[in-house]
Enzyme design. Sequence first.
Site, short mmCIF file in Angstrom:
data_model
loop_
_atom_site.label_atom_id
_atom_site.label_comp_id
_atom_site.label_asym_id
_atom_site.label_seq_id
_atom_site.Cartn_x
_atom_site.Cartn_y
_atom_site.Cartn_z
N CYS A 194 17.31 -12.63 13.08
CA CYS A 194 17.08 -11.22 12.81
C CYS A 194 16.66 -10.60 14.09
O CYS A 194 15.78 -10.79 14.99
CB CYS A 194 15.86 -10.92 12.04
SG CYS A 194 15.40 -9.54 11.56
N CYS B 47 23.13 -6.77 13.65
CA CYS B 47 22.37 -7.07 12.66
C CYS B 47 22.88 -8.21 11.83
O CYS B 47 24.06 -8.24 11.71
CB CYS B 47 22.13 -5.95 11.85
SG CYS B 47 21.07 -6.22 10.30
#
Length: 260
Positions: free
Chosen positions: A72, A182
């Site tokens: 992440c 992302c």
Amino acid sequence: MTHPIAVFDSGLGGLTVLRALRARLPHEDYFYFADTRFLPYGDRPETFLRERGVAIAEALVRRGAKALVIACNTATAAAAEAIRAAVDLPIVALEPGVKPAALASRSGVIGVLATTRTLASERFQRLVGNHGGGTQVIAQPCPGLAEAIEREGPDSPAVATLLDGFVAPLAVAGADVVVLGCTHYPWVAEAISRRLPAGVTLLDTGEAVARQLERLLLAGALQGGGDGRLMVATSGSPAAVIATVDRLWGEHLPVEHWEP
């Protein structure tokens, strides 16, 4: 599953990283944790993300993890340094691939699609300062995109509308390399490519993360010992996560509830 490789993300975007890990290291065991109770991370204060990241890492150590992948970008930006200080594990943390993008660019303009929190972080600013010299970096925040990919699906009208707005500035600016900053965004890579001129390169860091993890495991004599098992857990609703996993992963995976 005694000593798995732990992979954690705020949601299920990190499955793109998990796929790359399993492709390179198929005989390892993996424990994937989606912290969906607190999704999206991009809207959370940095202090909360730092404390939450450390709590998750410490709980994964107690669970027997032999290595940790922070799948992440937002969690990396907010918490990676604190996590490294708190636990004694080999750790691979994601960050947008500014350096390889700058090296690959011919036009001198690169784009970075990422969450607002990632782009606003000191870590990202350092990344651009250290590796973006001589390159124009177009940092494009994408609020709501990761959540829409999970909740509505990569091919949904909601995602298409968001991509129309987020990708256009990069095309106008003349970026010839676009970083997927992302872990959710590889699910919509083809849709992003369709909104960019022909010849623009999309850069996903999943394979680089897998190579780095392999190096760390070899250096620590930690490679092997598994048989390819995979466990998935969430801090939120397993039923909701199962439906999303089935859609994104392409096969049914059982999901347990786990609260660090």
